[in-house]
Design a protein around this motif. Sequence first.
Motif, PDB file in Angstrom:
ATOM      1  N   GLY A 212       0.781  -1.220   0.000  1.00  0.00           N
ATOM      2  CA  GLY A 212       0.000   0.000   0.000  1.00  0.00           C
ATOM      3  C   GLY A 212       0.817   1.276   0.000  1.00  0.00           C
ATOM      4  N   GLN A 213       2.112   1.183   0.293  1.00  0.00           N
ATOM      5  CA  GLN A 213       2.943   2.380   0.287  1.00  0.00           C
ATOM      6  C   GLN A 213       3.188   2.814  -1.160  1.00  0.00           C
ATOM      7  OE1 GLN A 213       6.876   4.169   2.604  1.00  0.00           O
ATOM      8  NE2 GLN A 213       6.421   1.986   2.687  1.00  0.00           N
ATOM      9  N   GLN A 214       3.141   4.121  -1.391  1.00  0.00           N
ATOM     10  CA  GLN A 214       3.247   4.666  -2.744  1.00  0.00           C
ATOM     11  C   GLN A 214       4.650   5.204  -2.988  1.00  0.00           C
ATOM     12  OE1 GLN A 214      -0.148   7.272  -1.822  1.00  0.00           O
ATOM     13  NE2 GLN A 214      -1.042   6.606  -3.758  1.00  0.00           N
ATOM     14  N   TRP A 215       5.230   4.790  -4.109  1.00  0.00           N
ATOM     15  CA  TRP A 215       6.602   5.172  -4.425  1.00  0.00           C
ATOM     16  C   TRP A 215       6.645   5.927  -5.748  1.00  0.00           C
ATOM     17  CZ3 TRP A 215      10.467   4.223  -0.929  1.00  0.00           C
ATOM     18  CH2 TRP A 215      10.154   3.343   0.113  1.00  0.00           C
ATOM     19  N   VAL A 216       7.534   6.925  -5.789  1.00  0.00           N
ATOM     20  CA  VAL A 216       7.663   7.763  -6.978  1.00  0.00           C
ATOM     21  C   VAL A 216       9.143   7.968  -7.305  1.00  0.00           C
ATOM     22  CG1 VAL A 216       5.473   8.959  -6.591  1.00  0.00           C
ATOM     23  CG2 VAL A 216       7.582   9.888  -5.574  1.00  0.00           C
ATOM     24  N   ASP A 217       9.371   8.844  -8.245  1.00  0.00           N
ATOM     25  CA  ASP A 217      10.700   9.188  -8.763  1.00  0.00           C
ATOM     26  C   ASP A 217      11.718   9.436  -7.640  1.00  0.00           C
ATOM     27  OD1 ASP A 217      12.867  10.297 -10.107  1.00  0.00           O
ATOM     28  OD2 ASP A 217      11.646  11.635 -11.329  1.00  0.00           O
ATOM     29  N   GLY A 218      12.829   8.689  -7.672  1.00  0.00           N
ATOM     30  CA  GLY A 218      13.885   8.909  -6.697  1.00  0.00           C
ATOM     31  C   GLY A 218      14.528  10.267  -6.814  1.00  0.00           C
ATOM     32  N   GLY A 219      14.333  10.935  -7.970  1.00  0.00           N
ATOM     33  CA  GLY A 219      14.912  12.249  -8.184  1.00  0.00           C
ATOM     34  C   GLY A 219      14.314  13.323  -7.297  1.00  0.00           C
ATOM     35  N   VAL A 220      13.206  13.016  -6.611  1.00  0.00           N
ATOM     36  CA  VAL A 220      12.665  13.956  -5.637  1.00  0.00           C
ATOM     37  C   VAL A 220      13.710  14.242  -4.554  1.00  0.00           C
ATOM     38  CG1 VAL A 220      10.895  14.262  -3.850  1.00  0.00           C
ATOM     39  CG2 VAL A 220      10.277  13.273  -6.063  1.00  0.00           C
ATOM     40  N   ARG A 221      14.529  13.213  -4.240  1.00  0.00           N
ATOM     41  CA  ARG A 221      15.562  13.367  -3.206  1.00  0.00           C
ATOM     42  C   ARG A 221      16.981  13.264  -3.753  1.00  0.00           C
ATOM     43  NH1 ARG A 221      13.789  12.758   2.053  1.00  0.00           N
ATOM     44  NH2 ARG A 221      15.862  13.601   2.481  1.00  0.00           N
ATOM     45  N   ASP A 222      17.189  12.366  -4.712  1.00  0.00           N
ATOM     46  CA  ASP A 222      18.539  12.094  -5.225  1.00  0.00           C
ATOM     47  C   ASP A 222      18.494  11.997  -6.740  1.00  0.00           C
ATOM     48  OD1 ASP A 222      20.142  11.471  -2.641  1.00  0.00           O
ATOM     49  OD2 ASP A 222      18.361  10.218  -2.447  1.00  0.00           O
ATOM     50  N   ILE A 223      18.778  13.101  -7.423  1.00  0.00           N
ATOM     51  CA  ILE A 223      18.702  13.095  -8.882  1.00  0.00           C
ATOM     52  C   ILE A 223      19.788  12.208  -9.473  1.00  0.00           C
ATOM     53  CG2 ILE A 223      18.875  14.524 -10.956  1.00  0.00           C
ATOM     54  CD1 ILE A 223      17.541  16.748  -9.411  1.00  0.00           C
ATOM     55  N   ASN A 224      20.985  12.263  -8.895  1.00  0.00           N
ATOM     56  CA  ASN A 224      22.021  11.293  -9.253  1.00  0.00           C
ATOM     57  C   ASN A 224      22.316  10.476  -7.996  1.00  0.00           C
ATOM     58  OD1 ASN A 224      24.797  10.122  -9.640  1.00  0.00           O
ATOM     59  ND2 ASN A 224      24.530  11.083 -11.631  1.00  0.00           N
ATOM     60  N   PRO A 225      22.144   9.150  -8.054  1.00  0.00           N
ATOM     61  CA  PRO A 225      22.154   8.338  -6.830  1.00  0.00           C
ATOM     62  C   PRO A 225      23.529   7.855  -6.376  1.00  0.00           C
ATOM     63  CG  PRO A 225      21.568   6.956  -8.686  1.00  0.00           C
ATOM     64  CD  PRO A 225      21.775   8.356  -9.243  1.00  0.00           C
ATOM     65  N   TRP A 226      24.578   8.647  -6.589  1.00  0.00           N
ATOM     66  CA  TRP A 226      25.934   8.190  -6.289  1.00  0.00           C
ATOM     67  C   TRP A 226      26.134   7.865  -4.813  1.00  0.00           C
ATOM     68  CZ3 TRP A 226      28.820  10.790  -2.724  1.00  0.00           C
ATOM     69  CH2 TRP A 226      28.464  12.108  -2.436  1.00  0.00           C
ATOM     70  N   LYS A 227      25.358   8.514  -3.913  1.00  0.00           N
ATOM     71  CA  LYS A 227      25.541   8.251  -2.480  1.00  0.00           C
ATOM     72  C   LYS A 227      25.260   6.785  -2.143  1.00  0.00           C
ATOM     73  CE  LYS A 227      24.103  12.971  -1.451  1.00  0.00           C
ATOM     74  NZ  LYS A 227      23.003  13.821  -0.936  1.00  0.00           N
ATOM     75  N   TYR A 228      24.316   6.189  -2.871  1.00  0.00           N
ATOM     76  CA  TYR A 228      24.004   4.783  -2.615  1.00  0.00           C
ATOM     77  C   TYR A 228      25.131   3.861  -3.078  1.00  0.00           C
ATOM     78  CZ  TYR A 228      19.277   6.122  -1.346  1.00  0.00           C
ATOM     79  OH  TYR A 228      18.198   6.670  -0.715  1.00  0.00           O
ATOM     80  N   VAL A 229      25.893   4.323  -4.058  1.00  0.00           N
ATOM     81  CA  VAL A 229      27.043   3.542  -4.512  1.00  0.00           C
ATOM     82  C   VAL A 229      28.003   3.293  -3.352  1.00  0.00           C
ATOM     83  CG1 VAL A 229      29.117   3.617  -5.962  1.00  0.00           C
ATOM     84  CG2 VAL A 229      26.898   4.276  -6.921  1.00  0.00           C
ATOM     85  N   LEU A 230      28.193   4.295  -2.510  1.00  0.00           N
ATOM     86  CA  LEU A 230      29.134   4.181  -1.398  1.00  0.00           C
ATOM     87  C   LEU A 230      28.688   3.153  -0.374  1.00  0.00           C
ATOM     88  CD1 LEU A 230      29.874   7.974  -0.685  1.00  0.00           C
ATOM     89  CD2 LEU A 230      30.848   6.495  -2.447  1.00  0.00           C
ATOM     90  N   GLU A 231      27.377   2.860  -0.325  1.00  0.00           N
ATOM     91  CA  GLU A 231      26.834   1.935   0.665  1.00  0.00           C
ATOM     92  C   GLU A 231      26.770   0.497   0.153  1.00  0.00           C
ATOM     93  OE1 GLU A 231      23.013   3.528   1.527  1.00  0.00           O
ATOM     94  OE2 GLU A 231      23.772   5.439   2.270  1.00  0.00           O
ATOM     95  N   ALA A 232      27.008   0.289  -1.130  1.00  0.00           N
ATOM     96  CA  ALA A 232      26.890  -1.052  -1.719  1.00  0.00           C
ATOM     97  C   ALA A 232      28.064  -1.932  -1.294  1.00  0.00           C
ATOM     98  CB  ALA A 232      26.842  -0.952  -3.239  1.00  0.00           C
ATOM     99  N   PRO A 233      27.809  -3.210  -0.956  1.00  0.00           N
ATOM    100  CA  PRO A 233      28.904  -4.116  -0.595  1.00  0.00           C
ATOM    101  C   PRO A 233      29.991  -4.205  -1.662  1.00  0.00           C
ATOM    102  CG  PRO A 233      26.789  -5.099  -0.038  1.00  0.00           C
ATOM    103  CD  PRO A 233      26.489  -3.859  -0.812  1.00  0.00           C
ATOM    104  N   ALA A 234      29.594  -4.091  -2.931  1.00  0.00           N
ATOM    105  CA  ALA A 234      30.572  -4.209  -4.021  1.00  0.00           C
ATOM    106  C   ALA A 234      31.466  -2.981  -4.140  1.00  0.00           C
ATOM    107  CB  ALA A 234      29.840  -4.444  -5.347  1.00  0.00           C
TER     108      ALA A 234
END
Length: 338
Positions: A212-234
Amino acid sequence: MASTKKIGPIALSLSGGGAHGAWTVGALKNIWEEQHEDFRDMRIIYGTSTGALISAMMGAVAVTGDPAYFDELENIYRNTKDGDILRPAYDDDKIPWGVLKPLLDAVLGDDQVLMHAALSLLSGESSVYDTAPLEDLAMRFMPDSVWKRVIRAGSRQRKPIDVGFCITSLQTGKSMMVTNRTHKDVDVLRRAMLASACEPVLMPPVDVFGDGQQWVDGGVRDINPWKYVLEAPAFRTIRTIMALSSQSSDADPGDPEYTSLPQTLMRTLSMLISGVLQDDMDQLELLQHKSKFTKRVLHIQPSKPLVGDGLVFDPPAMRDEIRLGFRDAATYFSDKEL
């Protein structure tokens, strides 16, 4: 002269931009054809909005090693028209055109996005557009069999490939990265990719996880998602972060004058989006100068502002942007000491 020095393993971080994703595809084409980078060296492929659609196809390229998937990706951004991606949410047959058209023409002029927005609002719709054509397109180019290969690649012991899509919750206002490493359900990944491409108000939110939770464009918060790259195990295996942003660092000069509320509103939204992206990339620039940060950062942007707001899919204009992206990447690497 084009670079022939390998920069992998690579983390690829792709920004949003709607139809301007064509520029990103052109830049990737140059990286493949002239810089001789093997896309199988990609270990992390994260995208936001149109970057999510591109990252899914790039995941297919990385997993299969088949360049035909990149050809399909290029074909999408060369030939896709508005109707292939979006259709107005309202029922055209129920609109009293004889009464409304003269009024809307007088207020909105020839701006089709604002016209559709006004009619959807008057019709009681929850969004301007219906994304069924986009869903159909995604199903054609990324069938279940390819998604399953991408999922398996996220779990393998040797050289896993992490493919992800940045989405934002309308309920909490927080964003997250949905990846083939954390989610093994094809439908969840496909819905996450779609949600990442659904700009709120313009497109309907997506119930990604069936709760039931509604999800939209990640660009609302992170237009380029490089910060998540730093958190990836790889990330520990990565040599280079390659961030592609389809917004130029040069400010869009805009129109000489804004004389209507809708025009001013759209211009304001454009400036807000550009500001969020610039803040994101400024932080990445600062990060690479920290003494303990050992990864190479390559940030490639258009050499000039791209025309339009990305909501109009015009094949001739997108082909021009593919060519510009190709040239911009060539110039970037010719000037860059690798």
